[in-house]
Design a protein around this motif. Structure first.
Motif, mmCIF file in Angstrom:
data_model
loop_
_atom_site.group_PDB
_atom_site.id
_atom_site.type_symbol
_atom_site.label_atom_id
_atom_site.label_comp_id
_atom_site.label_asym_id
_atom_site.label_seq_id
_atom_site.Cartn_x
_atom_site.Cartn_y
_atom_site.Cartn_z
ATOM 1 N N ALA A 34 0.188 -1.122 0.096
ATOM 2 C CA ALA A 34 0.495 -0.283 -0.026
ATOM 3 C C ALA A 34 0.937 1.294 0.129
ATOM 4 O O ALA A 34 0.439 1.940 -0.830
ATOM 5 N N ALA A 35 1.818 1.024 0.758
ATOM 6 C CA ALA A 35 2.994 2.739 1.108
ATOM 7 C C ALA A 35 3.519 2.692 -0.479
ATOM 8 O O ALA A 35 3.785 4.372 -0.668
ATOM 9 N N ALA A 36 3.965 1.596 -1.266
ATOM 10 C CA ALA A 36 4.817 1.602 -2.170
ATOM 11 C C ALA A 36 3.057 2.394 -3.748
ATOM 12 O O ALA A 36 3.554 2.328 -4.799
ATOM 13 N N GLY A 37 2.022 1.660 -2.999
ATOM 14 C CA GLY A 37 0.811 1.765 -4.099
ATOM 15 C C GLY A 37 0.813 0.983 -5.680
ATOM 16 O O GLY A 37 0.412 1.931 -6.530
ATOM 17 N N MET A 38 0.917 0.007 -4.738
ATOM 18 C CA MET A 38 0.486 -1.257 -5.243
ATOM 19 C C MET A 38 -0.208 -2.035 -5.321
ATOM 20 O O MET A 38 -1.036 -3.102 -5.819
ATOM 21 N N ILE B 51 -12.335 -2.609 -8.566
ATOM 22 C CA ILE B 51 -13.056 -1.726 -9.649
ATOM 23 C C ILE B 51 -12.828 -0.510 -10.813
ATOM 24 O O ILE B 51 -13.046 -0.387 -12.200
ATOM 25 N N CYS B 52 -12.319 0.414 -10.195
ATOM 26 C CA CYS B 52 -11.336 1.237 -10.943
ATOM 27 C C CYS B 52 -9.929 1.837 -10.775
ATOM 28 O O CYS B 52 -9.735 2.175 -12.332
ATOM 29 N N GLY B 53 -9.493 0.867 -10.314
ATOM 30 C CA GLY B 53 -7.895 0.925 -10.975
ATOM 31 C C GLY B 53 -7.694 2.328 -10.236
ATOM 32 O O GLY B 53 -6.247 1.881 -10.476
ATOM 33 N N GLY B 54 -8.154 2.633 -8.808
ATOM 34 C CA GLY B 54 -7.284 3.843 -7.980
ATOM 35 C C GLY B 54 -6.799 3.440 -7.442
ATOM 36 O O GLY B 54 -6.786 1.897 -6.393
ATOM 37 N N THR B 55 -5.481 3.834 -6.953
ATOM 38 C CA THR B 55 -4.363 2.998 -5.848
ATOM 39 C C THR B 55 -4.348 4.245 -4.199
ATOM 40 O O THR B 55 -3.667 3.608 -3.971
ATOM 41 N N LYS B 56 -5.215 4.374 -4.676
ATOM 42 C CA LYS B 56 -5.118 5.335 -2.919
ATOM 43 C C LYS B 56 -6.890 4.969 -1.914
ATOM 44 O O LYS B 56 -8.021 4.683 -2.269
ATOM 45 N N VAL B 57 -6.202 3.683 -1.647
ATOM 46 C CA VAL B 57 -7.041 2.074 -1.327
ATOM 47 C C VAL B 57 -6.689 2.037 0.136
ATOM 48 O O VAL B 57 -5.027 2.334 0.528
ATOM 49 N N GLU B 58 -7.946 2.261 1.570
ATOM 50 C CA GLU B 58 -7.663 1.984 2.381
ATOM 51 C C GLU B 58 -8.398 0.346 2.988
ATOM 52 O O GLU B 58 -9.279 -0.005 2.038
ATOM 53 N N PRO C 71 7.713 0.607 -9.017
ATOM 54 C CA PRO C 71 6.595 2.059 -9.166
ATOM 55 C C PRO C 71 7.694 3.365 -9.579
ATOM 56 O O PRO C 71 6.846 4.448 -10.344
ATOM 57 N N GLU C 72 8.706 3.444 -9.705
ATOM 58 C CA GLU C 72 9.732 4.334 -9.918
ATOM 59 C C GLU C 72 10.212 4.167 -11.716
ATOM 60 O O GLU C 72 10.220 5.163 -11.649
ATOM 61 N N ASP C 73 10.292 3.637 -12.017
ATOM 62 C CA ASP C 73 10.428 2.991 -12.858
ATOM 63 C C ASP C 73 9.195 3.349 -14.306
ATOM 64 O O ASP C 73 8.809 4.336 -15.343
ATOM 65 N N VAL C 74 8.253 3.612 -13.659
ATOM 66 C CA VAL C 74 6.838 3.681 -14.290
ATOM 67 C C VAL C 74 6.509 5.455 -14.374
ATOM 68 O O VAL C 74 6.176 6.224 -15.012
ATOM 69 N N LYS C 75 7.605 5.894 -13.007
ATOM 70 C CA LYS C 75 7.152 6.933 -12.464
ATOM 71 C C LYS C 75 7.739 7.901 -13.591
ATOM 72 O O LYS C 75 7.456 9.192 -14.332
ATOM 73 N N LYS C 76 8.961 7.524 -14.048
ATOM 74 C CA LYS C 76 9.877 8.547 -15.259
ATOM 75 C C LYS C 76 9.091 7.959 -16.227
ATOM 76 O O LYS C 76 9.318 9.118 -17.329
ATOM 77 N N LEU C 77 8.716 6.594 -16.503
ATOM 78 C CA LEU C 77 8.307 7.144 -17.982
ATOM 79 C C LEU C 77 7.137 7.998 -18.176
ATOM 80 O O LEU C 77 6.589 8.638 -19.220
ATOM 81 N N ILE C 78 5.892 7.990 -16.739
ATOM 82 C CA ILE C 78 5.196 8.957 -17.018
ATOM 83 C C ILE C 78 5.722 10.695 -17.692
ATOM 84 O O ILE C 78 5.065 11.630 -18.081
ATOM 85 N N GLU C 79 6.688 10.901 -16.504
ATOM 86 C CA GLU C 79 7.057 12.403 -16.342
ATOM 87 C C GLU C 79 7.832 12.309 -17.317
ATOM 88 O O GLU C 79 7.860 13.373 -18.315
ATOM 89 N N ASP C 80 8.428 10.934 -18.601
ATOM 90 C CA ASP C 80 8.852 11.348 -20.059
ATOM 91 C C ASP C 80 7.814 11.521 -21.063
ATOM 92 O O ASP C 80 8.183 11.097 -22.343
#
Length: 154
Positions: free
Chosen positions: A28-32, A37-44, A129-138
């Motif tokens: 959860a802390a890594a956003g994984m 249903i919707c794919g959102g990563t803000k889950v509790e 997650p860090e690689d995906v973040k870089k892809l999105i930033e680029d």
């Protein structure tokens, strides 16, 4: 293994199994952890009653009384026969049939295609997650899949 009832920021309720409580916390802390249903990563974790097994088969837990306030009623859980589950199954089949599984090389392959260093083709796989973040930033076009790929390389 531990099962948690989960709830996303959009209010969708679903459940998932985790190796342990700490495994859930790390994911959860890594956003994984994402909404089924919707794919959102803000889950509790949602409020849930513990399931206690007893050796006495005659003792049966009483059924919980339904919530009197409709806003407190839990959303229906996904079942194998739900429309959402059927849609996800069809999506998985379509992707596995029409795209190439690149495993842990997803970030490298996606970047190479974006830069024109590799031929364009539909791919799917896993990335940190860090690689995906870089892809999105680029501005590399990527999207998370609402399922874990079934084919894994060893």
């Amino acid at each position: 293994m531990i099962r948690y009832d989960l709830k996303c920021a959009e209010g969708h309720r679903f459940d998932s199994w985790f190796q342990s409580s700490s495994a859930y916390d790390k994911l959860a802390a890594a956003g994984m952890v994402s909404c089924a249903i919707c794919g959102g990563t803000k889950v509790e974790k949602a409020i849930m009653a513990p399931r206690v097994s007893t050796s006495d088969k005659a003792s049966v837990a009483p059924k919980a009384e339904p919530a009197s306030d409709p806003a407190e009623s839990p959303a229906p859980k996904l079942t194998e026969n739900s429309d959402t589950e059927k849609m996800l199954t069809e999506m998985r089949k379509h992707i596995e049939k029409n795209a190439t599984y690149v495993g842990g090389n997803f970030a490298t392959e996606a970047r190479a295609q974006h830069l024109g260093d590799a031929p364009e083709r539909a791919i799917y796989g896993e990335a940190k997650p860090e690689d995906v973040k870089k892809l999105i930033e680029d501005d590399v076009p990527v999207a998370p899949l609402p399922f874990t790929p079934t084919r894994k390389t060893s």
